[in-house]
Design a protein around this motif. Structure first.
Motif, mmCIF file in Angstrom:
data_model
loop_
_atom_site.group_PDB
_atom_site.id
_atom_site.type_symbol
_atom_site.label_atom_id
_atom_site.label_comp_id
_atom_site.label_asym_id
_atom_site.label_seq_id
_atom_site.Cartn_x
_atom_site.Cartn_y
_atom_site.Cartn_z
ATOM 1 N N GLN A 83 0.819 -1.212 0.000
ATOM 2 C CA GLN A 83 0.000 0.000 0.000
ATOM 3 C C GLN A 83 0.852 1.262 0.000
ATOM 4 O O GLN A 83 0.384 2.337 -0.352
ATOM 5 N N TRP A 84 2.112 1.130 0.422
ATOM 6 C CA TRP A 84 2.986 2.294 0.502
ATOM 7 C C TRP A 84 3.709 2.510 -0.824
ATOM 8 O O TRP A 84 4.162 1.550 -1.456
ATOM 9 N N PRO A 85 3.871 3.742 -1.261
ATOM 10 C CA PRO A 85 4.534 4.002 -2.538
ATOM 11 C C PRO A 85 6.051 3.799 -2.457
ATOM 12 O O PRO A 85 6.637 3.708 -1.373
ATOM 13 N N VAL A 86 6.663 3.737 -3.613
ATOM 14 C CA VAL A 86 8.120 3.813 -3.756
ATOM 15 C C VAL A 86 8.418 5.148 -4.438
ATOM 16 O O VAL A 86 7.791 5.492 -5.439
ATOM 17 N N VAL A 87 9.359 5.896 -3.885
ATOM 18 C CA VAL A 87 9.745 7.193 -4.440
ATOM 19 C C VAL A 87 11.161 7.083 -4.990
ATOM 20 O O VAL A 87 12.080 6.658 -4.278
ATOM 21 N N SER A 88 11.328 7.460 -6.251
ATOM 22 C CA SER A 88 12.592 7.291 -6.960
ATOM 23 C C SER A 88 13.154 8.647 -7.388
ATOM 24 O O SER A 88 12.454 9.430 -8.033
ATOM 25 N N VAL A 89 14.414 8.900 -7.047
ATOM 26 C CA VAL A 89 15.072 10.185 -7.314
ATOM 27 C C VAL A 89 16.241 9.959 -8.277
ATOM 28 O O VAL A 89 17.073 9.078 -8.051
ATOM 29 N N SER A 90 16.311 10.764 -9.332
ATOM 30 C CA SER A 90 17.394 10.668 -10.308
ATOM 31 C C SER A 90 18.400 11.794 -10.120
ATOM 32 O O SER A 90 18.016 12.959 -10.012
ATOM 33 N N LEU A 91 19.684 11.427 -10.126
ATOM 34 C CA LEU A 91 20.782 12.389 -10.048
ATOM 35 C C LEU A 91 21.826 12.028 -11.096
ATOM 36 O O LEU A 91 22.186 10.859 -11.247
ATOM 37 N N GLY A 92 22.321 13.014 -11.823
ATOM 38 C CA GLY A 92 23.375 12.755 -12.793
ATOM 39 C C GLY A 92 22.853 12.540 -14.200
ATOM 40 O O GLY A 92 21.833 13.106 -14.601
ATOM 41 N N ASP A 93 23.556 11.709 -14.959
ATOM 42 C CA ASP A 93 23.247 11.519 -16.376
ATOM 43 C C ASP A 93 21.837 10.971 -16.594
ATOM 44 O O ASP A 93 21.268 10.272 -15.742
ATOM 45 N N ASP A 94 21.296 11.278 -17.780
ATOM 46 C CA ASP A 94 19.952 10.827 -18.132
ATOM 47 C C ASP A 94 19.878 9.303 -18.157
ATOM 48 O O ASP A 94 20.819 8.621 -18.606
ATOM 49 N N GLY A 95 18.737 8.768 -17.722
ATOM 50 C CA GLY A 95 18.482 7.333 -17.787
ATOM 51 C C GLY A 95 17.173 7.075 -18.516
ATOM 52 O O GLY A 95 16.180 7.772 -18.291
ATOM 53 N N LEU A 96 17.162 6.079 -19.405
ATOM 54 C CA LEU A 96 15.955 5.741 -20.156
ATOM 55 C C LEU A 96 15.128 4.760 -19.320
ATOM 56 O O LEU A 96 15.478 3.584 -19.181
ATOM 57 N N PHE A 97 14.043 5.265 -18.761
ATOM 58 C CA PHE A 97 13.198 4.526 -17.827
ATOM 59 C C PHE A 97 12.069 3.860 -18.599
ATOM 60 O O PHE A 97 11.318 4.522 -19.316
ATOM 61 N N ARG A 98 11.961 2.548 -18.454
ATOM 62 C CA ARG A 98 10.932 1.786 -19.181
ATOM 63 C C ARG A 98 9.859 1.328 -18.200
ATOM 64 O O ARG A 98 10.167 0.804 -17.118
ATOM 65 N N ILE A 99 8.606 1.493 -18.575
ATOM 66 C CA ILE A 99 7.475 1.083 -17.756
ATOM 67 C C ILE A 99 6.686 0.026 -18.512
ATOM 68 O O ILE A 99 6.296 0.220 -19.663
ATOM 69 N N GLY A 100 6.461 -1.105 -17.839
ATOM 70 C CA GLY A 100 5.729 -2.206 -18.451
ATOM 71 C C GLY A 100 4.318 -2.339 -17.914
ATOM 72 O O GLY A 100 3.560 -1.368 -17.851
#
Length: 200
Positions: A126-143
């Protein structure tokens, strides 16, 4: 700052400005000095391409016995506390009184990636996951909620924050590649991803 929703993932573009990014990075460096990066073994053999550390009551770990949360770094020391600037991101975006017990720290060099996976080693989804990006770009894929099917991808830049909650909490996701030289935040390049999780 702009926010968009992609398959139930709330993506907050430019949530952290440059000064805030540097503050979080400095805090993360303090954690890594106490709990150095390591490259986990995977159950089928070999090692992950990302390097990992963690802060909080728990860190995430993998070896031939499987995936799990542990209370100590591989060197036997307890994980450092989650830094205040990192917790502030959770507080502002979730508004929850419950705070995370783990901040997983992943470092991606130019050749690292993370295959499609679910975050499901936690006790309560029930609790979310929070994701933080730092630095170079990353190609994030969602399925999808199950393996296979069509996917969508988005480039995440330094300072972007993603909240995975609700129906999207168990959606498969991953990082296909890193685009070197797209950020000057990390002097030697690469991408750091922080994921805040409620474990218990």
């Amino acid at each position: 700052m702009t926010a968009l929703r992609l398959r139930g993932f709330d993506i907050h573009k430019e949530f952290l400005g440059r000064v805030a990014q540097q503050e979080v990075l400095d805090a993360v460096r303090g954690v890594v000095r106490q709990a150095p990066f390591f490259r986990p073994e995977v159950p089928r053999g070999g090692r992950m391409s990302v390097r990992m550390s963690a802060a909080g009551r728990y860190g995430w770990f993998s070896d031939r016995r499987g995936y799990r949360y542990v209370t100590e770094h591989p060197d036997g020391q307890p994980w450092p506390e989650i830094p205040a600037p990192v917790l502030a991101i959770w507080d502002k975006l979730t508004g929850l009184e419950r705070r995370p017990e783990c901040c997983l720290i992943n470092y991606y060099d130019a050749d690292a990636r993370m295959g499609l996976h679910q975050d499901r080693d936690e006790a309560d989804f029930q609790w979310p996951v929070v994701s933080v990006s730092l630095g170079d770009d990353g190609l994030f894929r969602i399925g999808n909620l199950t393996r296979g099917g069509k996917t969508e991808s988005i480039w995440l830049q330094s300072g972007d924050v993603v909240v995975m909650g609700g129906d999207a909490r168990l959606t498969y996701h991953g990082v296909d590649r890193i685009k070197p030289g797209t950020s000057t935040l990390l002097p030697k390049g690469g991408r750091i991803n922080l994921t805040l999780r409620v474990v218990e």
